[in-house]
Design a protein around this motif. Structure first.
Motif, short mmCIF file in Angstrom:
data_model
loop_
_atom_site.label_atom_id
_atom_site.label_comp_id
_atom_site.label_asym_id
_atom_site.label_seq_id
_atom_site.Cartn_x
_atom_site.Cartn_y
_atom_site.Cartn_z
N ALA A 128 -76.96 48.11 38.80
CA ALA A 128 -76.60 46.77 38.37
C ALA A 128 -77.68 46.21 37.47
O ALA A 128 -78.88 46.45 37.68
CB ALA A 128 -76.42 45.86 39.58
N GLN A 162 -69.68 46.02 45.16
CA GLN A 162 -71.06 46.35 44.85
C GLN A 162 -71.64 47.14 46.03
O GLN A 162 -71.22 46.96 47.18
CB GLN A 162 -71.88 45.09 44.60
CG GLN A 162 -71.80 44.59 43.17
CD GLN A 162 -72.99 43.72 42.79
OE1 GLN A 162 -73.16 42.65 43.34
NE2 GLN A 162 -73.79 44.17 41.85
N GLY A 201 -75.94 48.57 42.79
CA GLY A 201 -75.13 49.07 41.69
C GLY A 201 -73.70 49.34 42.12
O GLY A 201 -73.19 48.76 43.08
#
Length: 328
Positions: free
Chosen positions: A320, A294, A306
């Motif tokens: 995300a 991530q 994200g």
């Protein structure tokens, strides 16, 4: 007029012909939004993203250079963004490991008076948003800096030079500390003098509690420094690991989620060494797209969390989903 617009207008006129009860809204506009913070769990840790406010750059083609005529504007329009107003977020990260409460970058602050608003009045909101998120700046025991630009370290102290984080050590690369506190580097672009003066005021206030980060070494358990030079001489990103999970705080590796992902080798006007910065960005984006940690980016759309994926000859940003379990 397009078919779709004619259909919409026709439907609206038909609805207007129906009888309805008259309703008036007497409430005034509020004129302000909620404090900007977002909290989520990451393995055994708790992460709070706190906004320092929006940072407007103005014309995109003035800051992102190296493309052909009109290309930057075309990329912005294709993403439904205004080429005349390249707007960046400022997503500071607060990591609670259970042992340490760590702030990654401080935002603009107000330490340099009028210069603190060089990008406008929408920055400098970190401290108030921290408090809104239930975090007292005195609780921070480490401030970890990606680099010493104004929007990353100028809130270390207040306008009077008092430490905003009185119980914190400050972690930074030795190269960035040396460069941004050296009068000899006041040369070139006009922004260099305020950048140097601001770094001196903010960093020198913590000289007795500095920690020098080293590439590949842990700053605190679970947080590892990764050298990412170019934007500044000692620009550093940080891998946050909890068990098998890894979250990479990327600082200013890429300032724009469209322009510098689709075209990683474009250059950014505030880079100390634009060529090195572009090569560093391309190398690390490829690594992120392959390894799929991530990613939390300081300047990407709020809250900056994200993943990076391959897309054609470049990359794309996949935000995300919001962690709804963290909402009250």
């Amino acid at each position: 007029m397009s078919i779709q617009r004619r259909a919409l207008l026709g439907a609206g006129l038909a609805a207007a012909a129906l009888p309805f009860a008259r309703v008036e809204a007497a409430a005034p506009f509020v004129g302000r939004g909620a404090p900007a913070w977002y909290r989520f769990r990451f393995g055994d840790y708790e992460v709070t993203v706190v906004s320092d406010g929006a940072l407007p750059l103005g014309k995109a083609e003035d800051s992102f250079v190296g493309a052909g005529p009109g290309e930057v504007n075309a990329m912005m329009r294709a993403a439904l963004l205004d080429p005349a107003n390249a707007l960046l977020e400022q997503n500071a990260v607060i990591l609670n490991t259970g042992r340490h409460l760590i702030l990654f970058d401080t935002g603009m602050g107000d330490s340099m008076g009028a210069a603190s608003q060089m990008f406008g009045p929408t920055t400098g909101r970190l401290l108030r948003n921290m408090r809104a998120a239930g975090i007292d700046p005195a609780q921070i025991d480490f401030v970890v800096l990606s680099h010493a630009h104004c929007d990353h370290c100028w809130a270390l102290v207040d306008a009077q030079g008092n430490r905003n984080f009185p119980n914190a050590q400050v972690a930074i690369s030795e190269a960035d500390l040396a460069y941004w506190t050296n009068d000899a580097n006041i040369r070139g672009p006009a922004f260099m003098e305020p950048f140097i003066r601001g770094a001196q005021k903010n960093l020198n206030a913590y000289r007795d509690r500095m920690v020098m980060v080293r590439d590949g070494a842990e700053v605190v358990p679970g947080v590892t420094a990764i050298s990412a030079p170019g934007h500044t001489v000692g620009h550093t990103i940080y891998a946050i690991a909890s068990g098998p999970r890894v979250l990479v705080y990327t600082g200013d590796l890429a300032h724009h989620h469209i322009l510098l992902l689709q075209r990683p080798l474009l250059e950014f006007s505030f880079d100390t060494d634009p060529k090195v910065s572009a090569q560093t960005r391309a190398r690390l984006l490829e690594r992120f797209a392959t390894d799929q940690p991530q990613v939390l980016s300081y300047h990407f759309p709020w809250p900056g969390l994200g993943n990076v994926v391959k897309a054609g000859q470049g990359y794309a940003w996949v935000p995300a989903p919001m962690d709804v379990t963290s909402l009250g």
